[in-house]
Motif scaffolding. Structure first.
Motif, PDB file in Angstrom:
ATOM      1  N   LYS A 343     -24.818  23.433  -6.988  1.00 30.62           N
ATOM      2  CA  LYS A 343     -25.720  23.651  -8.112  1.00 30.62           C
ATOM      3  C   LYS A 343     -27.087  22.980  -7.967  1.00 30.62           C
ATOM      4  CE  LYS A 343     -22.183  24.561 -11.586  1.00 30.62           C
ATOM      5  NZ  LYS A 343     -21.662  24.238 -12.941  1.00 30.62           N
ATOM      6  N   THR A 344     -27.218  22.034  -7.052  1.00 33.72           N
ATOM      7  CA  THR A 344     -28.521  21.410  -6.798  1.00 33.72           C
ATOM      8  C   THR A 344     -28.672  21.210  -5.306  1.00 33.72           C
ATOM      9  OG1 THR A 344     -27.731  19.128  -6.911  1.00 33.72           O
ATOM     10  CG2 THR A 344     -28.408  20.160  -8.986  1.00 33.72           C
ATOM     11  N   PHE A 345     -29.912  21.107  -4.849  1.00 35.73           N
ATOM     12  CA  PHE A 345     -30.168  20.901  -3.430  1.00 35.73           C
ATOM     13  C   PHE A 345     -29.725  19.515  -2.970  1.00 35.73           C
ATOM     14  CE2 PHE A 345     -33.737  24.206  -3.761  1.00 35.73           C
ATOM     15  CZ  PHE A 345     -32.880  25.218  -3.362  1.00 35.73           C
ATOM     16  N   THR A 346     -29.641  18.573  -3.900  1.00 33.51           N
ATOM     17  CA  THR A 346     -29.181  17.236  -3.514  1.00 33.51           C
ATOM     18  C   THR A 346     -27.746  17.286  -3.000  1.00 33.51           C
ATOM     19  OG1 THR A 346     -28.548  16.811  -5.811  1.00 33.51           O
ATOM     20  CG2 THR A 346     -30.723  16.062  -5.121  1.00 33.51           C
ATOM     21  N   GLU A 347     -26.962  18.229  -3.478  1.00 33.79           N
ATOM     22  CA  GLU A 347     -25.575  18.374  -3.025  1.00 33.79           C
ATOM     23  C   GLU A 347     -25.490  18.853  -1.580  1.00 33.79           C
ATOM     24  OE1 GLU A 347     -22.968  20.531  -5.752  1.00 33.79           O
ATOM     25  OE2 GLU A 347     -24.516  20.341  -7.285  1.00 33.79           O
ATOM     26  N   LYS A 348     -26.539  19.467  -1.066  1.00 30.85           N
ATOM     27  CA  LYS A 348     -26.517  20.017   0.295  1.00 30.85           C
ATOM     28  C   LYS A 348     -27.054  19.041   1.324  1.00 30.85           C
ATOM     29  CE  LYS A 348     -25.326  23.531   1.185  1.00 30.85           C
ATOM     30  NZ  LYS A 348     -23.956  23.958   1.528  1.00 30.85           N
ATOM     31  N   ASN A 349     -27.449  17.848   0.888  1.00 32.44           N
ATOM     32  CA  ASN A 349     -27.905  16.808   1.803  1.00 32.44           C
ATOM     33  C   ASN A 349     -29.077  17.269   2.659  1.00 32.44           C
ATOM     34  OD1 ASN A 349     -27.754  14.170   2.776  1.00 32.44           O
ATOM     35  ND2 ASN A 349     -26.506  14.803   4.548  1.00 32.44           N
ATOM     36  N   ILE A 350     -29.996  18.038   2.059  1.00 36.97           N
ATOM     37  CA  ILE A 350     -31.195  18.472   2.766  1.00 36.97           C
ATOM     38  C   ILE A 350     -32.372  17.627   2.324  1.00 36.97           C
ATOM     39  CG2 ILE A 350     -30.356  20.844   2.976  1.00 36.97           C
ATOM     40  CD1 ILE A 350     -32.225  21.588   0.660  1.00 36.97           C
ATOM     41  N   SER A 351     -33.409  17.599   3.131  1.00 39.52           N
ATOM     42  CA  SER A 351     -34.606  16.846   2.738  1.00 39.52           C
ATOM     43  C   SER A 351     -35.256  17.536   1.545  1.00 39.52           C
ATOM     44  CB  SER A 351     -35.593  16.770   3.908  1.00 39.52           C
ATOM     45  OG  SER A 351     -36.006  18.068   4.293  1.00 39.52           O
ATOM     46  N   LEU A 352     -35.606  16.762   0.543  1.00 37.71           N
ATOM     47  CA  LEU A 352     -36.191  17.320  -0.668  1.00 37.71           C
ATOM     48  C   LEU A 352     -37.709  17.351  -0.566  1.00 37.71           C
ATOM     49  CD1 LEU A 352     -33.989  15.560  -3.380  1.00 37.71           C
ATOM     50  CD2 LEU A 352     -33.618  17.766  -2.251  1.00 37.71           C
ATOM     51  N   SER A 353     -38.314  18.274  -1.279  1.00 36.13           N
ATOM     52  CA  SER A 353     -39.769  18.366  -1.308  1.00 36.13           C
ATOM     53  C   SER A 353     -40.360  17.249  -2.156  1.00 36.13           C
ATOM     54  CB  SER A 353     -40.197  19.716  -1.895  1.00 36.13           C
ATOM     55  OG  SER A 353     -39.787  20.783  -1.076  1.00 36.13           O
TER      56      SER A 353
END
Length: 545
Positions: A343-353
């Motif tokens: 539900k959020t990009f934080t869950e995918k462990n990717i670098s955030l903008s």
């Protein structure tokens, strides 16, 4: 505003991609929300059961725009069908509901020029929350194509620049009371819903992009080495946990890089990350969204309709075939159509903008109008909210004003009384009492390439199967030169009339069917529809090159 100039913004290197075939003629008369919506069948089963819906309920054909799947967005739509998607246009007179959207994988919203009602925003939000996806295609600030004081970036954001406290600021009584403006409420909707907000900049003349930033999150930029921009805007990342920038403009932009018709400084923060993302994605609930700040990357040179205000022929350009635009758009569509549980990009462990730093006057309630709107005076007889006033050959021509629209009342107390009552009655849509046949077919096509012909019937008995139709293409000597693909996908070995097929009318007595035809002989030809060997309609003088 005027159609964008063609100075090119190329990100990194140049990679030329093939252009799709234009599948429709340059002009179709009297199509509106009462006529059947076009659709394109998938060419394969790559994306089995996945469907994409394009909005055409919010003035997507206003002014110079022609953002429909059988017009200026046909190359994109046909490419999606070649990727295995079923593609259809949303065509209706009433507000968008969740019911309209829920059976589709992706909802594409090309530049909208009429604001979405609060109920429509909720329908879109609920649709995405439950697993749907939406793709917003915007443009530069003040690309107000129907001169109603709202451009696409404002429509998507949820508020008008300098009019946060009154979305109908400056409008006449007729405009304010029209059905188009009922239920419209100012809010920072896009930022609150998807963590992004279209900035009101207007960038152009960006030639060199050696320091361009590309973030290939989720492989969305696989095969993408450059993206074009011809006067567009960027997106502020307001909530990095749910929104992610993919493509940014180069750093070091100056006033020389603003669009020539920009009404303010045009370039806000010198490009780069500080200017905001040109292409971005977002996550909401089980669904997701994508955004691009310019329609030029999506359009092609096959406009279908005439200008709704002036009746003039439109000119659109082959942006979809430029550099890596096609690859990027198809990558986005395929990603949007995939069901995912996070539900959020934080869950995918990717670098955030990074969160975009904004000026104080970019807060919705503190924004100001840099110049009075609309940007130009409309033709006296044209009323953007009333399709009954639209020009012949435009989308919506012949539609009577909707119930509850004060413009349909003879005693309306509008300050704009320039349209005589005869204008409305002379453009009233004809009733479906006479049988009619129509063939939609391009004026020019390349030889030996499959092209779509659309058959449209109106005025027949509802829910009825009509048998024994066939179609063929012949040259000026009467010799058959067309190869028509059968319904099972095979092609004939020799030119001639198609296999017989049936047409099924809907509840209104109308029917639309598409067939693929290939012509190998160059020259000027004709196409004919028959039933029981009797000619019904013939379109003449089409050129195969």
């Amino acid at each position: 505003m005027k159609m964008k100039k063609m100075s090119q913004f190329v990100l990194l290197s140049t990679l030329l991609l093939g252009i799709g075939v234009s599948n429709y003629p340059t002009l179709v008369h009297a199509e509106n929300n009462t006529t059947p919506a076009p659709s394109i069948q998938p060419a394969n089963t790559t994306n089995k059961n996945k469907k994409i819906l394009f909005d055409n309920t919010h003035a997507q054909t206003a002014g110079a725009a022609d953002w429909v799947i059988d017009g200026g967005f046909s190359d994109f739509a046909n490419a999606l069908a070649q990727d295995g998607f079923y593609v259809k246009e949303l065509r209706k007179a009433t507000p968008i509901t969740l019911e309209d959207l829920k059976s589709y994988s992706v909802f594409v919203i090309p530049e909208a020029n009429i604001p979405y009602k609060e109920s429509e925003q909720k329908a879109i939000s609920d649709y995405v929350e439950q697993g749907g996806a939406v793709f917003y295609i915007a443009d530069h600030y003040n690309a107000d194509r129907n001169k109603n004081r709202w451009d696409a970036s404002e429509v998507f954001n949820g508020y008008r620049r300098g009019a946060y406290n009154d979305p109908a600021k400056g409008m006449t009584a007729e405009e304010k009371n029209s059905s188009a403006m009922q239920g419209v409420v100012s809010s920072d909707w896009l930022a609150n819903t998807f963590g992004v907000r279209f900035r009101y900049n207007a960038l152009d003349n960006v030639e060199h992009a050696g320091n361009q930033l590309l973030d290939n999150t989720f492989g969305l930029l696989d095969g993408v080495s450059s993206v074009a921009l011809h006067a567009g805007s960027t997106l502020a990342i307001t909530n990095p946990s749910v929104a992610k920038g993919l493509v940014y403009l180069p750093s070091g932009l100056t006033s020389a890089n603003k669009w020539s018709h920009a009404v303010d400084q045009g370039v806000y923060n010198g490009g780069g990350i500080a200017e905001g993302a040109y292409v971005a994605i977002a996550k909401k609930g089980l669904g997701k969204a994508a955004f691009i700040g310019d329609s030029s990357a999506v359009e092609d040179a096959s406009p279908k309709y005439k200008n709704e205000e002036t009746g003039a022929k439109k000119n659109t350009y082959n942006g979809f075939s430029e550099v890596s635009d096609k690859t990027l758009l198809l990558n986005l569509a395929n990603w949007l159509s995939q069901n995912e549980s996070y539900k959020t990009f934080t869950e995918k462990n990717i670098s955030l903008s990074s969160k975009t730093i904004l000026a104080a006057n970019e807060a919705p309630e503190k924004s100001t109008e840099p110049q009075s709107e609309p940007w130009s005076t409309s033709k006296a007889s044209y009323k953007w909210w009333n399709p009954a006033t639209f020009a012949y050959g435009s989308y919506g021509y012949g539609t009577t004003a909707t119930t509850g629209d004060s413009s349909s009342s003879s005693n309306s107390s509008s300050s704009d009384s320039s349209t005589p009552s005869s204008d409305t009655s002379s453009t009233t849509a004809p009733t479906n009492t006479e049988k009619s046949y129509q063939l939609n077919w391009p004026e020019k096509i390349p030889s030996q390439e499959a092209t779509t012909v659309t058959i449209q019937l109106n005025g027949f008995k509802p829910n009825t199967t009509l048998p024994n139709f066939d179609i063929g293409v012949y040259d000026q000597t009467g010799v058959q030169v067309g190869f028509v693909q059968s319904e099972n996908g095979t092609w004939p070995t020799s030119a001639g009339y198609s296999q017989k097929f049936s047409l099924r009318t809907d509840s209104t007595g109308s029917c639309t069917k598409q067939l693929s035809i290939r012509v190998e002989k160059s020259g000027t030809h004709s196409i004919r529809l028959r039933q029981n060997a009797k000619a019904l309609v013939t379109n003449k003088q089409f050129v195969v090159e």
